[in-house]
Write a protein that holds these residues in place. Sequence first.
Motif, short mmCIF file in Angstrom:
data_model
loop_
_atom_site.label_atom_id
_atom_site.label_comp_id
_atom_site.label_asym_id
_atom_site.label_seq_id
_atom_site.Cartn_x
_atom_site.Cartn_y
_atom_site.Cartn_z
N UNK A 124 0.81 -1.28 -0.09
CA UNK A 124 -0.06 -0.16 -0.05
C UNK A 124 0.90 1.15 -0.25
N UNK A 125 0.27 2.31 -0.70
CA UNK A 125 1.29 3.60 -0.88
C UNK A 125 0.45 4.73 -0.17
N UNK A 126 -0.94 4.44 0.28
CA UNK A 126 -1.87 5.65 0.57
C UNK A 126 -1.82 5.97 2.16
N UNK A 127 -2.91 6.68 2.39
CA UNK A 127 -2.86 7.19 3.83
C UNK A 127 -3.99 6.08 4.62
N UNK A 128 -3.26 5.80 5.68
CA UNK A 128 -4.04 4.72 6.56
C UNK A 128 -5.12 5.49 7.49
N UNK A 197 -18.90 2.44 -2.75
CA UNK A 197 -18.23 3.47 -2.29
C UNK A 197 -17.08 3.23 -1.19
N UNK A 198 -17.38 2.13 -0.62
CA UNK A 198 -16.35 1.66 0.49
C UNK A 198 -15.29 1.17 -0.38
N UNK A 199 -15.50 0.21 -1.04
CA UNK A 199 -14.51 -0.50 -2.01
C UNK A 199 -13.61 0.52 -2.70
N UNK A 200 -14.17 1.23 -3.61
CA UNK A 200 -13.46 2.14 -4.47
C UNK A 200 -12.74 3.13 -3.74
N UNK A 201 -13.29 3.87 -2.24
CA UNK A 201 -12.64 4.55 -1.56
C UNK A 201 -11.42 4.08 -1.16
N UNK A 202 -11.60 2.67 -0.51
CA UNK A 202 -10.25 2.24 -0.34
C UNK A 202 -9.36 2.13 -1.26
N UNK A 203 -9.88 1.72 -2.46
CA UNK A 203 -8.70 1.34 -3.40
C UNK A 203 -7.96 2.45 -3.79
N UNK A 204 -8.91 3.89 -3.87
CA UNK A 204 -8.07 4.85 -4.18
C UNK A 204 -7.12 5.52 -3.14
N UNK A 207 -4.14 3.02 -2.67
CA UNK A 207 -3.60 2.90 -3.98
C UNK A 207 -2.74 4.45 -4.50
N UNK A 208 -3.41 5.55 -4.21
CA UNK A 208 -2.90 6.63 -4.50
C UNK A 208 -2.80 7.80 -3.72
#
Length: 237
Positions: A124-128, A197-204, A207-208
């Motif tokens: 993972x590269x994003x914000x926890x 919404x939760x899936x796409x939000x966590x993926x974004x 990931x980014x």
Amino acid sequence: MVLAQAGAEVRATLRNGEQLLLTMIIPVLLLVGFSLAPLIDIGGGSRVGFLTPGVLALAIMSTAFTGQAIATGFERRYGVLKRLGATPLSRQGLMLAKTLAVLAVELVQVVVIVTVALALGWRPQGSFAAAALLVVLGTAAFSGLGLLMAGTLRAEATLAAANLVYLVLLGVGGVVFPLSKFPAGMRSVLELLPISALTSGLRTVLGAGALPLGAVAVLAAWAVVSLGLASHFFRWE
């Protein structure tokens, strides 16, 4: 009293074989199976990187919605809620205890799933912190829906409906199948579902690193509406 009841709720969940299968084993099996076997086309990129956020969202839904709806529905049927409501632990305290129990189980789920994902090569590269915000909103939304179902339907109907909704949202919520595979008109509707919404939000986020305000708005709206309806229509007996 709230902490004692929350501990009892957690122990009951972890001792229940069906609940453990739903909340722990199925998400991990999906993550491992679809990560290692090229069963789906994710359109390029890391397979485990695509699947992990969706499996995390599925785990949140399984605990906050499906598991809580079924357990609360049968507690209501057998008079457990009525008896607990008559104890020094207030009904508000009981709801708080259930919420704390859900969060505790979710913490265990996240640790297990993230550990497995890291072992499979996920980076993972994003914000926890942003991911935690989405998890809290998702938990609130699914908890409201679960309590609304458990407080208005018969226990047997809750059992059937909660499992059916779980399976349907697993298939159309972007958990393992990208929403881009669905027709454009259908996709615009599916994106408004809390699991999507939760899936796409966590993926974004994972990931980014960017916090998707659209996903936040969808989850917040579901949380407000579902919790409001649950507080109004929930029947304790």
